[in-house]
Motif scaffolding. Structure first.
Motif, PDB file in Angstrom:
ATOM      1  N   GLN A   1     -24.072  14.816 -31.415  1.00 49.86           N
ATOM      2  CA  GLN A   1     -24.470  16.100 -32.122  1.00 49.86           C
ATOM      3  C   GLN A   1     -24.478  16.453 -33.353  1.00 49.86           C
TER       4      GLN A   1
ATOM      5  N   ALA B   1     -25.986  13.418 -34.881  1.00 53.07           N
ATOM      6  CA  ALA B   1     -26.949  13.307 -34.917  1.00 53.07           C
ATOM      7  C   ALA B   1     -27.621  15.072 -35.954  1.00 53.07           C
TER       8      ALA B   1
ATOM      9  N   VAL C   1     -27.338  17.736 -35.275  1.00 55.17           N
ATOM     10  CA  VAL C   1     -27.217  19.003 -34.570  1.00 55.17           C
ATOM     11  C   VAL C   1     -26.701  20.179 -34.820  1.00 55.17           C
TER      12      VAL C   1
ATOM     13  N   VAL D   1     -25.142  18.809 -21.457  1.00 55.42           N
ATOM     14  CA  VAL D   1     -25.947  18.063 -23.051  1.00 55.42           C
ATOM     15  C   VAL D   1     -27.464  19.479 -22.933  1.00 55.42           C
TER      16      VAL D   1
ATOM     17  N   TRP E   1     -28.317  22.586 -25.380  1.00 59.80           N
ATOM     18  CA  TRP E   1     -28.681  22.305 -26.812  1.00 59.80           C
ATOM     19  C   TRP E   1     -30.105  21.660 -25.947  1.00 59.80           C
TER      20      TRP E   1
ATOM     21  N   SER F   1     -32.682  19.058 -27.351  1.00 63.04           N
ATOM     22  CA  SER F   1     -32.024  17.285 -26.993  1.00 63.04           C
ATOM     23  C   SER F   1     -32.907  16.380 -25.841  1.00 63.04           C
TER      24      SER F   1
ATOM     25  N   CYS G   1     -31.901   8.673 -33.455  1.00 64.05           N
ATOM     26  CA  CYS G   1     -30.112   8.476 -33.409  1.00 64.05           C
ATOM     27  C   CYS G   1     -29.787   9.666 -31.924  1.00 64.05           C
ATOM     28  N   ARG G   2     -29.625   8.325 -31.318  1.00 68.75           N
ATOM     29  CA  ARG G   2     -29.505   7.382 -29.877  1.00 68.75           C
ATOM     30  C   ARG G   2     -27.895   7.682 -29.446  1.00 68.75           C
TER      31      ARG G   2
ATOM     32  N   HIS H   1     -22.743   4.243 -30.076  1.00 67.96           N
ATOM     33  CA  HIS H   1     -23.576   4.579 -31.322  1.00 67.96           C
ATOM     34  C   HIS H   1     -23.523   3.089 -32.093  1.00 67.96           C
TER      35      HIS H   1
ATOM     36  N   VAL I   1     -28.006  10.034 -25.190  1.00 67.39           N
ATOM     37  CA  VAL I   1     -29.222  11.556 -25.543  1.00 67.39           C
ATOM     38  C   VAL I   1     -29.923  10.925 -27.078  1.00 67.39           C
ATOM     39  N   ASP I   2     -30.363  12.164 -27.354  1.00 71.07           N
ATOM     40  CA  ASP I   2     -31.364  11.747 -28.475  1.00 71.07           C
ATOM     41  C   ASP I   2     -31.848  13.280 -28.719  1.00 71.07           C
ATOM     42  N   GLY I   3     -30.593  13.054 -30.310  1.00 70.33           N
ATOM     43  CA  GLY I   3     -30.467  14.549 -30.589  1.00 70.33           C
ATOM     44  C   GLY I   3     -31.644  14.893 -31.751  1.00 70.33           C
TER      45      GLY I   3
END
Length: 365
Positions: free
Chosen positions: A177, A180, A182, A215, A219, A222, A285-286, A309, A362-364
């Motif tokens: 995050q 990303a 976030v 998560v 968030w 997300s 931003c996955r 990442h 996770v896709d922020g």
């Protein structure tokens, strides 16, 4: 000394194994002539045997003109220069040539003694210093450097070291995050780490569904997906009786929470090709939080979360929030760490007779 290999830079080199348990007095005379005593003392202060320590030496002047102590985690696709002594530029060229010959994708350099100017002249870029952590253990040099030998490298995220032996899942989620945008980097501290761990834990580990749910709760904007190719409780093989059962109850509760929150739990294995596709997606931003065993990289079969990442040819680039100072590791080993595809595929299968893979995408945004 082994037979020197010709390299593109026209600098011959030899690879000399490091003797297990060797202290400063056991180093070759050729090395002692060009290395300061305090450097050799630091080299011999820990047992680096698990990381196959070796000397990359450049002959010259009737002995060695330069040398570098090189190590790396097993199963990975990088080489680390602990220090270079003597003719430092020649040592750096030799290590890069050695890495290319070994088809490694990256060389990193701990900044114990090298200057930023010398590192830059050798084609190395400075690494971002790690974020302040919540542990008093020594974190290594204040600076580090990287040179990619395959592909164009990947964008560098922040690095943060977990402050406990069990909060790796929370740290990887927070790092995702931060990358990303976030979460602000300066807000990643021990309080944030342990607060998210408390929301995700299965006591003490974080299992995939519970981590994904935590998560999403933290968030809501997300996108979160969980991949786990079993419906049975996981990470409980070391427990039995009531100690196993009450944690299994919590895992069933996490699945119910995922259903209520709209977090998909895919009952299949995320393939390595899908993992690479996820983190390579342009304009997104996955990140993939991936559960692995540390058996290959560290020698003990303990479940551990890493953040995937980026990718380079033949390897996935991860952030590992833990490193083993007892084996001579520092944050430079765990940051921007390229893990060979085949190694990552194998180390992310956990369990006994039935092997499973746990991952949280996770896709922020």
């Amino acid at each position: 000394m082994t037979t020197p290999h010709p390299v593109p830079s026209a600098v011959p080199y030899a690879v000399v194994p490091y003797a297990p348990g060797a202290g400063p007095s056991a180093w070759p005379d050729e090395l002692r002539r060009i290395a300061r005593p305090e450097v050799l003392e630091r080299w011999g202060a820990v047992d680096r045997t698990p990381h196959a320590p070796r000397l990359v030496a450049v002959p010259g002047g009737g002995g060695w003109a330069a040398a570098a102590l090189v190590t790396a985690r097993p199963g990975t696709a990088y080489a680390k220069i602990v220090d270079a002594v003597g003719d430092v530029p020649a040592a750096a060229r030799a290590v890069v040539a050695y890495a290319e010959e070994q088809r490694l994708v990256q060389v990193v350099w701990e900044g114990w003694t090298v200057s930023g100017e010398d590192a830059a002249a050798a084609g190395f870029a400075p690494l971002r210093p790690p974020l302040p952590g919540g542990t008093d253990e020594p974190a290594g040099p204040r600076t580090g450097y990287v040179r990619w030998t395959a592909g164009e490298g990947v964008a560098e995220p922040a690095y943060y070291r977990q402050s406990t032996h069990f909060s790796c899942g929370a740290v990887t989620a927070l790092l995702a995050q931060v990358r990303a945008g976030v979460v602000r980097p300066e807000s990643l501290d021990r309080e944030a780490e342990l607060t998210l761990w408390r929301d995700a834990t299965n006591f003490p580990a974080c299992e995939p569904v519970g981590l994904g749910v935590a998560v999403r709760r933290r968030w809501p904007s997300s996108s979160v997906e969980v991949f786990l190719d079993t419906e049975e409780p996981v990470l409980l093989d070391h427990l039995d009786g009531d100690e196993r059962e009450w944690r299994a109850v919590l895992q069933r509760a996490s699945r119910a929470d995922a259903d209520r929150l709209g977090v998909p739990v895919h009952g299949r294995r995320l393939s390595l090709a899908e993992l690479r596709e996820a983190v390579e997606a342009p304009g997104r931003c996955r990140h993939v939080l991936l559960l692995v065993s540390l058996a290959t990289m560290q020698g003990f079969d303990v479940p551990h979360w890493v953040l995937c990442h980026g990718t380079v040819p033949g390897a996935v680039v991860v952030e590992d929030p833990w490193f083993n100072t007892g084996a001579g590791e520092t944050w430079v080993d765990a940051h921007l760490l390229p893990v060979a595809d085949a190694s990552l595929d194998a180390m992310s299968l956990l369990g006994g007779e039935v092997r499973v893979r746990g991952a949280v995408l996770v896709d922020g945004g």
